[in-house]
Enzyme design. Structure first.
Site, short mmCIF file in Angstrom:
data_model
loop_
_atom_site.label_atom_id
_atom_site.label_comp_id
_atom_site.label_asym_id
_atom_site.label_seq_id
_atom_site.Cartn_x
_atom_site.Cartn_y
_atom_site.Cartn_z
N VAL A 84 0.86 -1.19 0.00
CA VAL A 84 0.00 0.00 0.00
C VAL A 84 0.89 1.23 0.00
CG1 VAL A 84 -1.70 1.35 1.30
CG2 VAL A 84 -1.96 -1.13 1.11
N ALA A 129 4.70 4.06 2.72
CA ALA A 129 4.18 2.82 2.12
C ALA A 129 4.40 1.69 3.12
CB ALA A 129 4.90 2.51 0.82
N LYS A 130 3.80 0.58 2.90
CA LYS A 130 4.07 -0.62 3.69
C LYS A 130 3.59 -1.81 2.89
CE LYS A 130 5.61 -1.47 7.92
NZ LYS A 130 6.47 -0.62 8.74
N GLY A 131 4.13 -2.99 3.18
CA GLY A 131 3.69 -4.16 2.45
C GLY A 131 3.94 -5.41 3.26
#
Ligand code: NAD
Length: 444
Positions: A84, A129-131
């Site tokens: 995201v 962001a992060k995932g």
């Protein structure tokens, strides 16, 4: 690399998903709701421009990939991965990758949004962001984890990139996993572009382009801030007591760096259990034990205690360094500490926050106190871009200067606006973003 080619069975939701619909399918409280509650409190207090508020409430891109991986026994398993990208007004998207069964769109959305506030507060030229992948990595062999990581990287394709979106380690991911991502990404590039792209991930092993000091950076940042907090209160850390939840990268480094300051670690909890020793636990010895045994349970120089006893341990400082939603309406009343230094992301929910405030337990909020990781990730990214290699002293002194600068700005905002530390940290971060949007306007 052509984006469409690199994506297998992929659903990309551009322009943000629908938190309400996704949440309906998810059990338990929404982490993203917590983020929005924290955001609303600060945005109301600073009377943020209503147009900018609308932008910041939404994520920019939400990428979900489903991809196949061959297991050691020849079976094929399907995996689900997420990335995201919340905001890139201040620079390329930046944020960690987490391998954990709890990873889902709501969690990743929340963590991505926190990254935007964190980078804006730290003053590094990145967005948020992060995932992650929804797996329990303990169930897979090293060879399987390598194939899962490489196939996930391939599935993400050009949705990551050294000047676009730069992953880093988070829960259950480490320098080795970053090395596999780097190698996979570089392998899909034309040869003459490869060595211009090593900054596609940070938190790499040092020999593969990582920065000295990145492994300890998040813990180091927390400790620098605890020192500032103590200095402001004329409080000596020598002989001070503290407890740590989570003894992985961040928690173990906090403890190992508190040791030379003379502070005493008296209880630790991780996923395997909790242990205590009022006379003090040696962080280096415990870290060795955890490396061999996978957790703190059974550590012979401490006594086992249960979760409630761990949280009720009387100490000066509590460092949550595990998962989110640990300090809640149910658990906040148990704490018997003076300071909570949030090393994890989102360890305190909004109800827990209110209880801490009512009980006058002080707080160093996550977007400030765990920002050492992204600050040194920025240093790694810069070193790669400039083909430089900084020594540890340089990394540490630049980290200290930067994180203490953030601390001072937040402390000033606490005084200027008469608010709590979390809201003040948000206000500093949000006003940086608001200024940039105002300067640039909205296209077209
Ligand atoms: P890690 O995987 O190295 O360690 C996680 C630790 O938490 C382990 O000791 C694990 O046993 C423990 N844990 C997991 N679930 C738990 C539970 N329910 N109760 C008690 N303990 C539990 O991860 P990490 O990189 O140290 O990350 C820890 C926290 O710090 C996360 O919130 C992460 O998002 C945040 N963080 C990490 C970095 C970084 O640079 N690694 C940077 C900023 C923030």
């Amino acid at each position: 690399m052509i984006r469409a080619k690199a994506i297998h069975h992929e659903a990309i939701m551009r322009g943000g998903g629908n938190p309400a619909t996704d949440q309906a399918a998810r059990k338990g409280p929404s982490l993203y709701d917590n983020v929005i509650k924290q955001f609303d409190k600060a945005a109301d207090k600073m009377q943020i421009d209503p147009n900018i508020r609308k932008i910041l409430e939404k994520t920019v891109n939400e990428i979900i990939v489903h991809f196949p991986v061959k297991m050691d026994d020849g079976r094929v398993e399907m995996f689900t991965g997420y990335r995201v990208q919340h905001n890139n007004a201040l620079g390329p998207f930046k944020g960690g990758l987490r391998f954990h069964p709890s990873v889902d769109i709501d969690e990743v959305r929340a963590l991505a949004t926190w990254m935007t506030w964190k980078t804006a507060l730290a003053g590094v030229p990145f967005g948020g962001a992060k995932g992650g992948i929804q797996i329990d990595p303990a169930r897979y062999s090293t060879a399987e984890l390598e194939r899962i990581t490489r196939r996930f990287t391939f599935a993400l394709g050009n949705n990551i990139g050294p000047e676009y979106d730069i992953p880093a380690p988070d829960v259950n991911t480490n320098a080795q996993i970053m090395a596999w991502i780097l190698d996979t990404y570089l392998s899909t590039m034309p040869p003459h572009e490869r060595f211009r792209s090593t900054h596609v991930v940070t938190g790499k092993p040092v020999k593969s382009g990582g920065s000295l000091g990145r492994d300890k950076a998040t813990g180091q940042g927390v400790v620098y801030l605890i020192q500032e907090w103590a200095k402001d209160r004329d409080f000596s850390l020598k002989g001070a007591t503290y407890i740590v939840q989570g003894f992985g990268n961040v928690g173990s480094w906090v403890a190992r760096l508190m040791k030379p300051l003379g502070a005493k670690l008296i209880a630790v909890e991780d996923i395997t259990g909790a242990i205590a020793n009022p006379a003090g636990l040696d962080p280096d010895d415990l870290a060795e034990y955890v490396k061999r045994r996978g957790g703190v349970a059974g550590y012979p120089k401490g006594s086992p205690i249960d979760h409630a006893a761990f949280l009720s341990t009387g100490a000066d400082i509590f460092v949550p360094a595990a998962m989110e939603n640990q300090i809640t309406a149910r658990t906040a009343p148990l704490l018997r500490v003076r300071l909570v230094a949030e090393a994890a992301n989102g360890p305190t929910d909004p109800e827990g926050d209110e209880i801490l405030q009512a009980r006058r337990i002080e707080l160093l909020p996550d977007i400030l106190s765990n920002s050492g990781g992204v600050i040194v990730s920025y240093f790694e990214w810069l070193q790669n871009k400039r083909s430089e290699f900084w020594d540890l002293e340089e990394v540490d002194s630049k980290l200290r200067k930067k994180i203490v600068g953030s601390y001072e700005r937040v402390r000033a905002a606490v005084g200027d606006f008469g608010t709590d530390w979390r809201t003040a940290a948000y206000m500093v971060a949000l006003s940086n973003l608001e200024n940039v949007y105002k300067e640039r306007g909205i296209f077209p």
